[in-house]
Design a protein around this motif. Structure first.
Motif, PDB file in Angstrom:
ATOM      1  N   ARG A  24       0.826  -1.211   0.000  1.00 25.22           N
ATOM      2  CA  ARG A  24       0.000   0.000   0.000  1.00 25.22           C
ATOM      3  C   ARG A  24       0.860   1.262   0.000  1.00 25.22           C
ATOM      4  NH1 ARG A  24      -2.636  -3.120   3.963  1.00 25.22           N
ATOM      5  NH2 ARG A  24      -4.449  -4.136   3.062  1.00 25.22           N
ATOM      6  N   GLY A  25       0.459   2.202  -0.847  1.00 30.01           N
ATOM      7  CA  GLY A  25       1.141   3.482  -0.894  1.00 30.01           C
ATOM      8  C   GLY A  25       2.458   3.473  -1.666  1.00 30.01           C
ATOM      9  N   SER A  26       2.833   2.342  -2.230  1.00 36.74           N
ATOM     10  CA  SER A  26       4.090   2.265  -2.977  1.00 36.74           C
ATOM     11  C   SER A  26       3.803   2.236  -4.478  1.00 36.74           C
ATOM     12  CB  SER A  26       4.864   1.002  -2.588  1.00 36.74           C
ATOM     13  OG  SER A  26       4.174  -0.162  -3.039  1.00 36.74           O
ATOM     14  N   SER A  27       4.814   2.527  -5.265  1.00 35.01           N
ATOM     15  CA  SER A  27       4.649   2.434  -6.719  1.00 35.01           C
ATOM     16  C   SER A  27       4.379   0.990  -7.126  1.00 35.01           C
ATOM     17  CB  SER A  27       5.878   2.997  -7.443  1.00 35.01           C
ATOM     18  OG  SER A  27       7.055   2.357  -7.005  1.00 35.01           O
ATOM     19  N   GLU A  28       4.978   0.028  -6.417  1.00 37.04           N
ATOM     20  CA  GLU A  28       4.693  -1.383  -6.687  1.00 37.04           C
ATOM     21  C   GLU A  28       3.235  -1.705  -6.384  1.00 37.04           C
ATOM     22  OE1 GLU A  28       9.031  -1.256  -5.271  1.00 37.04           O
ATOM     23  OE2 GLU A  28       7.149  -0.357  -4.646  1.00 37.04           O
ATOM     24  N   GLY A  29       2.718  -1.120  -5.321  1.00 40.19           N
ATOM     25  CA  GLY A  29       1.315  -1.339  -4.955  1.00 40.19           C
ATOM     26  C   GLY A  29       0.369  -0.828  -6.024  1.00 40.19           C
ATOM     27  N   ALA A  30       0.701   0.309  -6.624  1.00 36.10           N
ATOM     28  CA  ALA A  30      -0.128   0.847  -7.703  1.00 36.10           C
ATOM     29  C   ALA A  30      -0.118  -0.077  -8.916  1.00 36.10           C
ATOM     30  CB  ALA A  30       0.361   2.248  -8.095  1.00 36.10           C
ATOM     31  N   LEU A  31       1.050  -0.613  -9.245  1.00 38.19           N
ATOM     32  CA  LEU A  31       1.130  -1.577 -10.350  1.00 38.19           C
ATOM     33  C   LEU A  31       0.350  -2.851 -10.023  1.00 38.19           C
ATOM     34  CD1 LEU A  31       4.823  -1.306 -11.568  1.00 38.19           C
ATOM     35  CD2 LEU A  31       2.768  -0.916 -12.914  1.00 38.19           C
ATOM     36  N   CYS A  32       0.480  -3.323  -8.790  1.00 37.79           N
ATOM     37  CA  CYS A  32      -0.284  -4.504  -8.367  1.00 37.79           C
ATOM     38  C   CYS A  32      -1.774  -4.272  -8.570  1.00 37.79           C
ATOM     39  CB  CYS A  32      -0.014  -4.834  -6.894  1.00 37.79           C
ATOM     40  SG  CYS A  32       1.570  -5.588  -6.559  1.00 37.79           S
ATOM     41  N   GLN A  33      -2.258  -3.127  -8.132  1.00 34.92           N
ATOM     42  CA  GLN A  33      -3.685  -2.829  -8.241  1.00 34.92           C
ATOM     43  C   GLN A  33      -4.129  -2.765  -9.703  1.00 34.92           C
ATOM     44  OE1 GLN A  33      -5.723  -2.685  -5.396  1.00 34.92           O
ATOM     45  NE2 GLN A  33      -7.189  -3.029  -7.045  1.00 34.92           N
ATOM     46  N   GLU A  34      -3.296  -2.172 -10.549  1.00 33.76           N
ATOM     47  CA  GLU A  34      -3.624  -2.074 -11.975  1.00 33.76           C
ATOM     48  C   GLU A  34      -3.783  -3.464 -12.597  1.00 33.76           C
ATOM     49  OE1 GLU A  34      -4.356  -0.605 -15.777  1.00 33.76           O
ATOM     50  OE2 GLU A  34      -4.281   0.540 -13.915  1.00 33.76           O
ATOM     51  N   PHE A  35      -2.812  -4.355 -12.365  1.00 31.76           N
ATOM     52  CA  PHE A  35      -2.893  -5.697 -12.947  1.00 31.76           C
ATOM     53  C   PHE A  35      -3.982  -6.531 -12.280  1.00 31.76           C
ATOM     54  CE2 PHE A  35       1.535  -4.767 -14.391  1.00 31.76           C
ATOM     55  CZ  PHE A  35       1.243  -4.786 -15.744  1.00 31.76           C
TER      56      PHE A  35
END
Length: 172
Positions: A24-35
């Motif tokens: 949560r709150g990380s750039s990796e988290g944003a990518l996770c949410q997108e996929f």
């Protein structure tokens, strides 16, 4: 590869990703949410009724062995009963995206109800007490940060759904 869309009334699989650490709150988290969002949307018509991520906090023990054992015990306790378990591990077996899509479709087609992917923390993953994994999966011989491994897994789940649906995202 032919289109492998599930027929109405046939088997449905729930996919779970259980991971140590929060994205949560990380750039990796944003990518996770997108996929994740993409995979959920496309996966429904393919017999993947749910795709969820459950994050568990890292262990607090000072020594690595105890910390990994604690994390493994907590992960094992959260696995759906009877789930087919795939561990993400740098020592695991690599697969092509097409093979991964075939694995997901094959598990769906034989009636697997729950499929769980398990990602350990920065120190790795100890054996899951009382659980037997179906396989270990590696994304190449490198060691990946656990948050990037999560992104790679979700991208491959999404890519698998596009392969199974005959969608143009996968252009191999």
């Amino acid at each position: 590869m032919e289109c492998r869309i599930a027929q109405p009334g046939l088997n449905s699989v729930r996919l779970s990703i259980l991971a140590i650490g929060s994205a949560r709150g990380s750039s990796e988290g944003a990518l996770c949410q997108e996929f994740l969002d993409r995979a959920i949307k496309l996966g429904r018509n393919l017999g993947f009724s749910a795709i969820r991520i459950e994050e568990l906090p890292p262990g607090k023990a000072r020594d690595t062995r105890s910390r990994k054992a604690d994390e493994a015990a907590r992960l094992a306790a959260r696995l759906p009963e009877g789930a087919h378990i795939i561990l993400l591990d740098a020592r695991g077996k690599g697969m092509t995206s097409e093979d991964f899509a075939e694995l997901l479709a094959g598990l769906r087609d034989v009636g697997t109800r729950d499929l769980a992917f398990v990602i350990g923390g920065p120190d790795g993953l100890a054996p899951l007490p009382g659980k037997k994994s179906g396989r270990s999966l590696a994304f190449g011989p490198q060691t990946w940060p656990h948050l990037l491994a999560r992104v790679l897994l979700l991208e491959q789940i999404y890519r698998a759904t596009t392969i199974l649906a005959g969608h143009p995202y996968h252009r191999a």
